[in-house]
Scaffold this active site. Structure first.
Site, short mmCIF file in Angstrom:
data_model
loop_
_atom_site.label_atom_id
_atom_site.label_comp_id
_atom_site.label_asym_id
_atom_site.label_seq_id
_atom_site.Cartn_x
_atom_site.Cartn_y
_atom_site.Cartn_z
N HIS A 23 50.55 47.86 33.96
CA HIS A 23 50.98 48.76 32.89
C HIS A 23 51.38 47.93 31.69
O HIS A 23 51.95 46.85 31.83
CB HIS A 23 52.18 49.62 33.34
CG HIS A 23 52.38 50.82 32.49
ND1 HIS A 23 53.09 50.78 31.32
CD2 HIS A 23 51.93 52.09 32.63
CE1 HIS A 23 53.08 51.99 30.76
NE2 HIS A 23 52.39 52.80 31.53
N ASP A 59 49.14 56.47 38.02
CA ASP A 59 47.84 56.96 38.50
C ASP A 59 47.50 56.54 39.92
O ASP A 59 46.51 57.01 40.48
CB ASP A 59 46.75 56.44 37.56
CG ASP A 59 46.87 57.06 36.17
OD1 ASP A 59 46.94 56.31 35.18
OD2 ASP A 59 46.96 58.30 36.10
C1 SDX Z 1 48.24 54.97 31.99
O1 SDX Z 1 50.67 53.27 28.06
C2 SDX Z 1 51.05 54.23 28.87
O2 SDX Z 1 52.17 54.66 28.89
C3 SDX Z 1 49.92 54.78 29.74
C4 SDX Z 1 50.33 55.75 30.84
C5 SDX Z 1 50.88 57.05 30.26
O3 SDX Z 1 51.67 57.71 30.94
O4 SDX Z 1 50.40 57.45 29.16
O5 SDX Z 1 51.35 55.15 31.66
C6 SDX Z 1 49.15 56.12 31.71
O6 SDX Z 1 47.31 54.76 31.26
C7 SDX Z 1 48.58 54.05 33.13
C8 SDX Z 1 47.58 52.86 33.27
C9 SDX Z 1 46.34 53.34 34.02
N1 SDX Z 1 45.28 52.30 33.97
C10 SDX Z 1 44.95 51.63 35.10
O7 SDX Z 1 45.51 51.74 36.19
C11 SDX Z 1 43.75 50.69 34.91
C12 SDX Z 1 44.05 49.33 35.57
N2 SDX Z 1 45.11 48.68 34.77
C13 SDX Z 1 44.72 47.80 33.73
O8 SDX Z 1 43.45 47.84 33.23
C14 SDX Z 1 45.85 47.27 32.86
O9 SDX Z 1 46.87 46.93 33.69
C15 SDX Z 1 46.35 48.19 31.75
C16 SDX Z 1 45.24 48.66 30.87
C17 SDX Z 1 47.08 49.35 32.32
C18 SDX Z 1 47.33 47.37 30.92
O10 SDX Z 1 46.61 46.36 30.34
P1 SDX Z 1 47.29 45.25 29.39
O11 SDX Z 1 48.74 45.53 29.20
O12 SDX Z 1 46.43 45.10 28.18
O13 SDX Z 1 47.23 43.99 30.27
P2 SDX Z 1 45.95 43.05 30.40
O14 SDX Z 1 44.72 43.90 30.59
O15 SDX Z 1 45.97 42.06 29.28
O16 SDX Z 1 46.24 42.30 31.79
C19 SDX Z 1 47.12 41.17 31.85
C20 SDX Z 1 46.58 40.35 33.01
C21 SDX Z 1 45.11 39.97 32.84
O17 SDX Z 1 44.89 38.79 33.60
P3 SDX Z 1 44.93 37.34 32.79
O18 SDX Z 1 43.93 37.46 31.64
O19 SDX Z 1 46.36 37.16 32.33
O20 SDX Z 1 44.50 36.32 33.84
O21 SDX Z 1 46.64 41.11 34.22
C22 SDX Z 1 45.32 41.34 34.72
C23 SDX Z 1 44.37 41.08 33.55
O22 SDX Z 1 43.10 40.66 34.05
N3 SDX Z 1 45.27 42.74 35.16
C24 SDX Z 1 44.69 43.14 36.29
C25 SDX Z 1 44.94 44.53 36.33
N4 SDX Z 1 45.65 44.92 35.25
C26 SDX Z 1 45.85 43.79 34.52
N5 SDX Z 1 43.98 42.49 37.24
C27 SDX Z 1 43.53 43.24 38.27
N6 SDX Z 1 43.72 44.57 38.41
C28 SDX Z 1 44.42 45.25 37.45
N7 SDX Z 1 44.62 46.55 37.57
#
Ligand code: SDX
Length: 428
Positions: free
Chosen positions: A307, A364
């Site tokens: 998140h 989710d």
């Molecule tokens: C919602 O913003 C809100 O409030 C949203 C929400 C709401 O109520 O409106 O809470 C609802 O959208 C919840 C999120 C649902 N999405 C997912 O579950 C999709 C999977 N999650 C990710 O794609 C990610 O965690 C996000 C999009 C939620 C957040 O992304 P960020 O903050 O931009 O973080 P990032 O993508 O830069 O990740 C940081 C690191 C990366 O690795 P490094 O480059 O540091 O090596 O963490 C890794 C990412 O690769 N990473 C994951 C991961 N999520 C982040 N690796 C594996 N699996 C994951 N799910």
């Protein structure tokens, strides 16, 4: 004495005011930075940038705190109902008995949609994703209520647009589902409460009586409350940005629905179930998929994990996980993907890759398991998220308009070609 931030640029000192909120959050107000220094700030994805001040929802990502107008989400989920929470978010206070009754009755009086909307609905192929239908039909409300296009609507006119949207979105959502399964649509039954009415529109058949299950109604109310607002997330920021151009409430929410559809945002609840089904079909080896999620060369992500704000736990996920256990046992359902989900969570929370990156289950991760238990099909999960998020979108749009915020127009740093002369095609 309020704090001042000092920036030194090209040997010149610039002093900028610090803004502090009621929960001691602090920001540097850069409104004057460009005029004074010529510099802008750059923050891809707005990870560190506040777009506004707001009095609606407070999140503390480190402590896992979420509150609506100051009321903790845990208390609202336990003691309130969705229509009361919608009133709280939109109007800022918990309603009296009379106010709640008036609000609920006004909504009931507007649950019907114009029959011409069925002509638009019939134009969609049955394979159309319900989120695409929902976004289109919500936008089409501007055609049925053109007065909503007037940016200078009176308070009463804005309130009527709000009532119409709260009332008609569930009907349109249920109709989009019926369209996808080729079944006749059900009309609203105003003797029922909001959640029960939605369920009967979704699942009643002309050939049999539909009995609303109180366990299902309670679970749905809780899920809708937990999704009702979440400050400046992607879809809410979209609603505010579109609304800042004086676009109507219906157009702004239609844009928010499209943003929510993204699998990195609200579309994740559908993606989680599809991921769990994939793991189950592959033999249920959680460790194999944890390894895939960590592999930078593998596009697989652990959907429902991570998140932008919560870095210890998502308070909603904790409540939803318990609700999933309660609902499945109350309904006598033993869903093997719940077991897979728990194994996945356990494995991830003990893996350094996830711990170091502070990746925990978000709202989710477990919600789809409950929707599935309630009989809601997977491609309707994000529609359920939109149904819950609607009062939050409305409240945020209303706050932005009442605060007379300027049209949103971010800046950029240009990195393209510098000036060059046109070359006639014969010389290229
Ligand atoms: C919602 O913003 C809100 O409030 C949203 C929400 C709401 O109520 O409106 O809470 C609802 O959208 C919840 C999120 C649902 N999405 C997912 O579950 C999709 C999977 N999650 C990710 O794609 C990610 O965690 C996000 C999009 C939620 C957040 O992304 P960020 O903050 O931009 O973080 P990032 O993508 O830069 O990740 C940081 C690191 C990366 O690795 P490094 O480059 O540091 O090596 O963490 C890794 C990412 O690769 N990473 C994951 C991961 N999520 C982040 N690796 C594996 N699996 C994951 N799910």
């Amino acid at each position: 004495m309020s704090e001042i931030a000092e920036i030194i640029l090209d040997g010149q000192s610039y002093k900028l005011p610090v803004v502090e909120g009621t929960e001691n959050e602090k920001a540097i107000d850069i409104n004057a930075l460009r005029a004074q220094s010529g510099y802008i700030t750059l923050d891809s994805g707005y990870k560190n940038t506040g777009a506004t001040t707001s009095a609606i929802t407070f999140l503390d990502g480190e402590k896992g705190i979420l509150s609506y107008r100051g009321y903790p989400i845990e208390q609202l989920a336990e003691k309130s109902n969705f229509i009361e929470v919608a009133y709280l978010l939109i109007y800022g206070v918990l309603p009296t008995t009379q106010e709640l009754e008036d609000f609920s009755n006004k909504i009931k009086m507007h649950t019907l949609v114009n029959e011409d909307m069925r002509k638009i609905l019939d134009g969609f192929p049955s394979a159309a994703h319900p989120m695409g239908i929902l976004s289109a039909l919500i936008s089409s409300l501007t055609a049925f209520y053109p007065e909503s296009l007037n940016p200078n609507q009176s308070k009463e006119e804005v309130d009527l647009s709000i009532i119409r949207l709260m009332a008609k979105l569930p009907t349109i959502a249920a109709w989009s589902y019926k369209n996808s399964v080729g079944h006749p649509v059900n009309y609203p039954n105003n003797k029922l409460d909001y959640a029960s009415n939605f369920l009967q529109m979704m699942f009643a058949f002309p050939t049999e009586d539909y009995e609303v299950n109180p366990v299902v109604v309670d679970a749905l109310n809780k899920l809708l409350i937990l999704h009702a607002d979440h400050e400046q997330n992607c879809s809410t920021s979209t609603v505010r940005l579109v609304g800042s151009a004086n676009a109507s409430l219906y157009s702004s929410v239609s844009a928010g629905i499209s943003a929510l559809w993204g699998p990195l945002h609200g579309g994740a609840n559908q993606a989680v179930i599809e991921m769990l089904e994939q793991i189950k079909a592959d033999g249920g080896d959680s460790k194999k998929f944890i390894a895939k999620a960590k592999d930078k060369d593998d596009p697989f992500r652990l959907m429902g994990f991570g998140h932008r704000v919560y870095k210890n736990f998502d308070p909603r996920a904790k409540i939803i996980k318990k609700t999933a256990d309660d609902v499945l046992s109350a309904l006598g359902i033993n869903d093997p993907i719940l077991t897979i989900a728990k194994e996945l969570e356990e494995a991830a929370l003990n893996d350094p890759y996830f711990v170091e990156r502070k990746l925990y289950p978000n709202v989710d991760f477990y919600s789809g398991i409950i929707y599935r238990a309630l009989g809601i099909p997977t491609d309707m999960f994000t529609v359920m998220f939109a149904l819950g998020r609607l009062p939050g979108w409305i409240a945020q749009w209303k706050e932005m308009r009442e605060n007379k915020e300027p049209i949103g127009r971010p800046r950029q740093i240009y990195i393209g070609e510098t000036e060059r002369n046109y070359v006639p095609i014969e010389k290229r």
